[in-house]
Structure formats: structure tokens, C-alpha cells
Write an enzyme that holds these catalytic residues in place. Structure first.
Site, PDB file in Angstrom:
ATOM      1  CG  HIS A  51       7.781   0.172  -2.619  1.00 30.98           C
ATOM      2  ND1 HIS A  51       7.125  -0.362  -1.528  1.00 30.98           N
ATOM      3  CD2 HIS A  51       7.849  -0.824  -3.543  1.00 30.98           C
ATOM      4  CE1 HIS A  51       6.819  -1.626  -1.781  1.00 30.98           C
ATOM      5  NE2 HIS A  51       7.252  -1.931  -2.991  1.00 30.98           N
ATOM      6  CG  HIS A  55       5.049   3.514  -0.927  1.00 34.81           C
ATOM      7  ND1 HIS A  55       6.002   4.356  -0.404  1.00 34.81           N
ATOM      8  CD2 HIS A  55       5.315   2.288  -0.388  1.00 34.81           C
ATOM      9  CE1 HIS A  55       6.801   3.675   0.391  1.00 34.81           C
ATOM     10  NE2 HIS A  55       6.400   2.405   0.436  1.00 34.81           N
ATOM     11  CG  ASP A  57       5.202  -1.507   1.963  1.00 36.32           C
ATOM     12  OD1 ASP A  57       5.584  -0.733   1.069  1.00 36.32           O
ATOM     13  OD2 ASP A  57       5.886  -1.805   2.969  1.00 36.32           O
ATOM     14  CG  HIS A  61       7.330  -4.672  -0.160  1.00 34.91           C
ATOM     15  ND1 HIS A  61       8.346  -4.638  -1.088  1.00 34.91           N
ATOM     16  CD2 HIS A  61       7.696  -3.818   0.833  1.00 34.91           C
ATOM     17  CE1 HIS A  61       9.283  -3.806  -0.667  1.00 34.91           C
ATOM     18  NE2 HIS A  61       8.924  -3.305   0.484  1.00 34.91           N
ATOM     19  CG  HIS A 162       7.676  -4.368   6.395  1.00 35.51           C
ATOM     20  ND1 HIS A 162       8.697  -3.562   6.819  1.00 35.51           N
ATOM     21  CD2 HIS A 162       7.104  -3.711   5.357  1.00 35.51           C
ATOM     22  CE1 HIS A 162       8.744  -2.465   6.075  1.00 35.51           C
ATOM     23  NE2 HIS A 162       7.792  -2.527   5.180  1.00 35.51           N
ATOM     24  CD  GLU A 174       6.549   1.362   4.252  1.00 37.52           C
ATOM     25  OE1 GLU A 174       6.904   0.563   5.127  1.00 37.52           O
ATOM     26  OE2 GLU A 174       6.887   1.234   3.046  1.00 37.52           O
TER      27      GLU A 174
HETATM   28 ZN   LIG Z   1       7.392  -1.078   3.623  1.00 38.00          ZN
END
Ligand SMILES: [Zn+2]
Length: 214
Positions: A51, A55, A57, A61, A162, A174
Site C-alpha cells: 500500500h 496504490h 486495495d 485487503h 471499504h 488510494e
Molecule cells: Zn484502503
């Protein structure tokens, strides 16, 4: 004559100065071989969280049985994208009312301006509410990106944004840098590495201006 497409690099530089989420692993570079010390090549090893900076996710995750990075469809990270600027204040939890612009593309990057310096981790960035994620899904969105370390505000119990993304099948980018990008539509190119079963991946995220029609 077609206008030449412009590229916006929306990835922060990766160096040991780059901040990561508290408790995560910051980048360190080990130099294995050096030409200036007589080696035939320069050769480095990188040790860091996946991360890292800009990046993706992977759903893995935030859910044990969800797809890892290598199982995520690359189409998510490549294609028509809308940059939306929102007037967010520190720690604000953004709702649909905070994103009044009509959603016109299947990928949406939210420029909140609440995490200005990628070398300094600050806790007061804005987050997304599940209601906003539902609003984006209803508009046909398949990927949401933010200019903050997380779609959830810092220390938000249970990571509701999330999990809303998991429920609505919206993928997440993100750590983007959007301060120099005018709002509007672009082509997004932000491919994650093919990291098997992994919970995320750094991406080199860029936005390309769309060709102007004659
Ligand atoms: Zn995240």
C-alpha cells in the site's frame, strides 16, 4: 490536426521520504551492487508495504475470502475516468450531497485536498460514507480513487467505506495526487502489479486527456 494528449502523473514519488499509514512498512531501498564501487551494474532491493504511495486495495485487503490483487480485472484500472473536486474540510465524512457534480464516467477520482503532503502523514483527511459509495454505484461507478491514504477517515471503526465498496463491487485506488488536475474526464491508467493473492499493489497512476473532437 488532433490536439496532443496531455499526461498528468498522479502518483507521488517513491523514496524513503514517502509517508505510509501508521504501523505500515515504509519504503527502504537496499543497494546490492554499485557501479561506482566496481560492480558491473547498479542493483537495488525494495522493502515496503504494497500500500505504497498511489496504490490499489485488492478486496482481499478487507475481506479474507475476497479476490487478491492478481484476480482483479485490469479493466477496472484502465479507461474513462472523471476527476471530481469536492470542497471537503478536515476529517469530513463525505456524503452524496458533497459530490453535486453529475457522475459521467465509470471511474471517479475524488480530489478532497485534505492530505496535501505525501511525505507527512496527517490524520485529518476526509473519508467517504457508505451512502456516497452507494450513490456512486447507482451512477454506474466501478472504481473510486482518493487523494488520501484511505477511503475511510482515520481510525474509523470497522472500515465502513471499504466494506461498502466490497458490497457494491467498487474497486479502490488510494494515495493519488490530484491537486494539479482540473476536474473533468480523462483516461485513467493505473495498473496494479500481478501480485498473487496479495492485498494490494502500488500503481503508477496517470490521467491522459481525452482527444478533442474536431
Ligand atoms: Zn484502503
Amino acid at each position: 490536426m488532433p490536439t496532443q494528449a496531455a499526461l498528468y502523473d498522479i502518483s507521488p514519488p517513491i523514496s524513503e521520504a514517502l509517508a505510509v499509514y501508521p504501523g505500515d512498512t515504509p519504503p527502504t531501498r537496499e543497494i546490492i551492487c554499485r557501479i561506482d564501487r566496481g560492480d558491473p551494474v547498479n542493483l537495488s532491493a525494495l522493502h515496503a508495504t504494497v500500500h505504497l504511495g498511489a496504490h490499489a486495495d485488492a478486496p482481499r485487503h478487507y475481506s479474507q475470502d475476497a479476490p487478491g490483487m492478481d484476480a482483479c480485472d485490469l479493466d477496472r484500472y484502465l479507461g474513462r475516468c472523471q476527476v471530481v473536486r469536492v470542497a471537503a474540510h478536515p476529517r469530513q465524512l463525505l456524503t452524496p450531497a458533497d459530490v453535486p457534480a453529475p457522475i459521467t464516467a465509470p471511474r471517479v477520482l475524488l480530489a478532497t485536498g485534505t492530505y496535501p503532503d505525501p511525505t507527512r502523514f496527517t490524520e485529518d483527511y476526509a473519508g467517504l460514507t457508505p451512502e456516497l459509495i452507494d450513490h456512486l454505484q447507482a451512477a454506474g461507478v466501478i472504481l473510486v480513487g482518493v487523494d488520501t491514504p484511505s477511503v475511510d477517515a482515520f481510525n474509523t471503526e470497522g472500515l465502513p467505506a471499504h466494506h461498502a465498496c466490497l458490497r457494491t463491487d467498487i474497486h479502490i485506488l488510494e494515495g493519488l495526487m490530484l491537486s494539479d488536475v482540473p476536474p473533468g474526464e480523462y483516461e485513467l491508467i493505473a495498473l496494479p502489479l500481478r501480485l498473487v493473492d496479495c492485498d494490494g499493489s502500488p500503481v503508477r497512476a496517470v490521467l491522459r486527456t481525452l482527444p478533442t473532437r474536431p
